[in-house]
Design an enzyme around this catalytic site. Structure first.
Site, PDB file in Angstrom:
ATOM      1  N   CYS A 128       0.865  -1.180   0.000  1.00  0.00           N
ATOM      2  CA  CYS A 128       0.000   0.000   0.000  1.00  0.00           C
ATOM      3  C   CYS A 128       0.903   1.233   0.000  1.00  0.00           C
ATOM      4  O   CYS A 128       2.082   1.155   0.344  1.00  0.00           O
ATOM      5  CB  CYS A 128      -0.960  -0.021   1.182  1.00  0.00           C
ATOM      6  SG  CYS A 128      -0.183   0.286   2.746  1.00  0.00           S
ATOM      7  N   LYS A 162       3.917  -9.277   3.918  1.00  0.00           N
ATOM      8  CA  LYS A 162       3.500  -9.642   2.551  1.00  0.00           C
ATOM      9  C   LYS A 162       4.172  -8.701   1.565  1.00  0.00           C
ATOM     10  O   LYS A 162       3.944  -7.488   1.594  1.00  0.00           O
ATOM     11  CB  LYS A 162       1.982  -9.572   2.431  1.00  0.00           C
ATOM     12  CG  LYS A 162       1.478 -10.122   1.112  1.00  0.00           C
ATOM     13  CD  LYS A 162      -0.007 -10.342   1.158  1.00  0.00           C
ATOM     14  CE  LYS A 162      -0.539 -10.864  -0.158  1.00  0.00           C
ATOM     15  NZ  LYS A 162      -1.996 -10.990  -0.134  1.00  0.00           N
TER      16      LYS A 162
HETATM   17  C1  FMN Z   1      -9.967  -8.598  -5.618  1.00  0.00           C
HETATM   18  C2  FMN Z   1      -8.688  -8.742  -4.860  1.00  0.00           C
HETATM   19  C3  FMN Z   1      -8.539  -8.086  -3.646  1.00  0.00           C
HETATM   20  C4  FMN Z   1      -7.349  -8.220  -2.919  1.00  0.00           C
HETATM   21  N1  FMN Z   1      -7.228  -7.576  -1.725  1.00  0.00           N
HETATM   22  C5  FMN Z   1      -6.092  -7.745  -0.985  1.00  0.00           C
HETATM   23  C6  FMN Z   1      -5.978  -7.163   0.304  1.00  0.00           C
HETATM   24  O1  FMN Z   1      -6.906  -6.522   0.833  1.00  0.00           O
HETATM   25  N2  FMN Z   1      -4.803  -7.343   0.969  1.00  0.00           N
HETATM   26  C7  FMN Z   1      -3.752  -8.075   0.466  1.00  0.00           C
HETATM   27  O2  FMN Z   1      -2.723  -8.215   1.127  1.00  0.00           O
HETATM   28  N3  FMN Z   1      -3.863  -8.660  -0.754  1.00  0.00           N
HETATM   29  C8  FMN Z   1      -5.002  -8.508  -1.479  1.00  0.00           C
HETATM   30  N4  FMN Z   1      -5.114  -9.126  -2.696  1.00  0.00           N
HETATM   31  C9  FMN Z   1      -3.988  -9.941  -3.214  1.00  0.00           C
HETATM   32  C10 FMN Z   1      -4.198 -11.425  -2.916  1.00  0.00           C
HETATM   33  O3  FMN Z   1      -4.277 -11.692  -1.532  1.00  0.00           O
HETATM   34  C11 FMN Z   1      -3.053 -12.281  -3.528  1.00  0.00           C
HETATM   35  O4  FMN Z   1      -1.848 -11.896  -2.914  1.00  0.00           O
HETATM   36  C12 FMN Z   1      -2.918 -12.061  -5.037  1.00  0.00           C
HETATM   37  O5  FMN Z   1      -4.184 -11.987  -5.652  1.00  0.00           O
HETATM   38  C13 FMN Z   1      -2.087 -13.174  -5.722  1.00  0.00           C
HETATM   39  O6  FMN Z   1      -2.673 -14.435  -5.525  1.00  0.00           O
HETATM   40  P1  FMN Z   1      -3.665 -15.116  -6.612  1.00  0.00           P
HETATM   41  O7  FMN Z   1      -2.981 -15.057  -7.924  1.00  0.00           O
HETATM   42  O8  FMN Z   1      -3.870 -16.510  -6.089  1.00  0.00           O
HETATM   43  O9  FMN Z   1      -4.921 -14.308  -6.586  1.00  0.00           O
HETATM   44  C14 FMN Z   1      -6.301  -9.017  -3.423  1.00  0.00           C
HETATM   45  C15 FMN Z   1      -6.464  -9.683  -4.645  1.00  0.00           C
HETATM   46  C16 FMN Z   1      -7.634  -9.567  -5.353  1.00  0.00           C
HETATM   47  C17 FMN Z   1      -7.785 -10.321  -6.664  1.00  0.00           C
END
Ligand code: FMN
Length: 300
Positions: A128, A162
């Site tokens: 962020c 993270k």
């Molecule tokens: C719609 C959406 C909202 C997300 N919101 C957050 C969040 O609030 N905090 C965070 O650390 N990561 C957030 N992420 C990232 C996911 O936790 C994850 O790290 C990222 O999508 C990669 O994993 P994936 O390819 O399995 O989705 C968000 C991802 C998506 C798609």
């Protein structure tokens, strides 16, 4: 049946699967998803000190075989989050909180609020924007360490930092946050991406550049896990594009102790059940009865 239990620093998880932040709401929204009983933990969406309104629509769009989002971390602030949360012991899965903030002090306040709710661990979402620099904390090892150090001073709970695949040198950032007190790192958050709508001739989401996730980012996250595992003794949670049991095994072999499932939840909320079955089958066929032996095995 084989043991799915894994260890992450001082945490014992009943399974290597963790629901990634932002993809299962505040966890209780999904509490009736029976697959959650099989997860080691579920991370609630990131929360800040004051409410954040998030970005205007459109905030999500399919792009290629992945998805692009720029939600802008909409959330009700830590007080709203706490009043909305049921007693966490009533939920079928251990809940982790995820903190965001504009500066280290704000992260620390949020971490305290999360700890008071009874979360098992706190993830520090370094993707962020840093109020001082305008870019994400995760791009800068010193700024990331300052945040983790402030959170470390605010809580005794296990802390996971993270990180972002967009950082120039993920090993440097991982080293800085580990030294600042992170018990484990989560690799990784989304990858910067863009999509253009050919009819409107405009970017597909209001934030223009957004976070790309889903199957196409898997090799990028896997590369980050590999690099950090090769360089540092810090426990790792892999995250990015996982959709099958074989994906999970790949992350373990690259050096992860556990993994997070994110975007797959939008297409298949019960994916964890299938994925764990696939992990089980893969291991049985090879006579493997504990996942722990797989972590880092690809490094030879
Ligand atoms: C719609 C959406 C909202 C997300 N919101 C957050 C969040 O609030 N905090 C965070 O650390 N990561 C957030 N992420 C990232 C996911 O936790 C994850 O790290 C990222 O999508 C990669 O994993 P994936 O390819 O399995 O989705 C968000 C991802 C998506 C798609």
């Amino acid at each position: 049946m084989m043991s799915f239990g894994v260890t992450l620093g001082n945490l014992e998880l009943r399974s290597p699967l963790i629901a990634a932040a932002g993809t299962v709401g505040s966890v209780h929204d999904y509490a009736d998803v029976d697959a959650f009983r099989l997860y080691g933990a579920a991370v609630a969406k990131s929360v800040s000190h004051e409410p954040w309104p998030g970005r205007p629509a459109p905030r999500m769009a399919p792009v290629g075989t992945g998805m692009l989002n720029s939600i802008g971390i909409q959330n009700p602030g830590i007080d709203g989050w706490r009043s909305d949360m049921p007693n966490l012991s009533t939920l079928p899965v251990p809940v982790w909180g995820s903190a965001v903030g504009a500066d280290p002090a704000e992260f620390a306040l949020v971490a305290k609020g999360l700890a008071a709710t009874g979360v098992e661990a706190v993830e520090v979402n370094l993707s962020c924007p840093n109020l001082e620099e305008g870019t994400m904390f995760a791009l800068n090892p010193a700024a990331s360490a300052a945040v983790v150090g402030a959170v470390r001073a605010a809580t005794d709970l296990p802390i996971g930092a993270k990180l972002s695949p967009n950082s120039e040198d993920i090993v440097e950032v991982a080293k800085a946050v580990h030294e600042a007190g992170a018990d484990f790192v989560v690799l990784t958050n989304t990858v910067w991406g863009l999509g253009i709508d050919l009819e409107t001739r405009r970017p597909k989401i209001s934030g223009i550049v957004g976070g790309y996730s889903g199957p196409p980012v898997k090799p990028i996250a896997l590369r980050c896990v590999w690099e950090v595992a090769a360089a540092l003794p810090v426990p790792i949670v892999g995250c990015g594009g996982i959709r099958t049991g074989e994906d999970v095994i790949e992350f373990l072999l690259a050096g992860a102790s556990a993994v997070e499932l994110g975007s797959i939840h939008f297409a298949e909320p019960r994916a964890g059940k299938r994925i764990l079955r696939e992990v089980d089958e893969w291991c049985r066929e090879r006579g493997i009865d504990s996942l722990v032996e797989l972590t880092g095995a690809a490094h030879g």
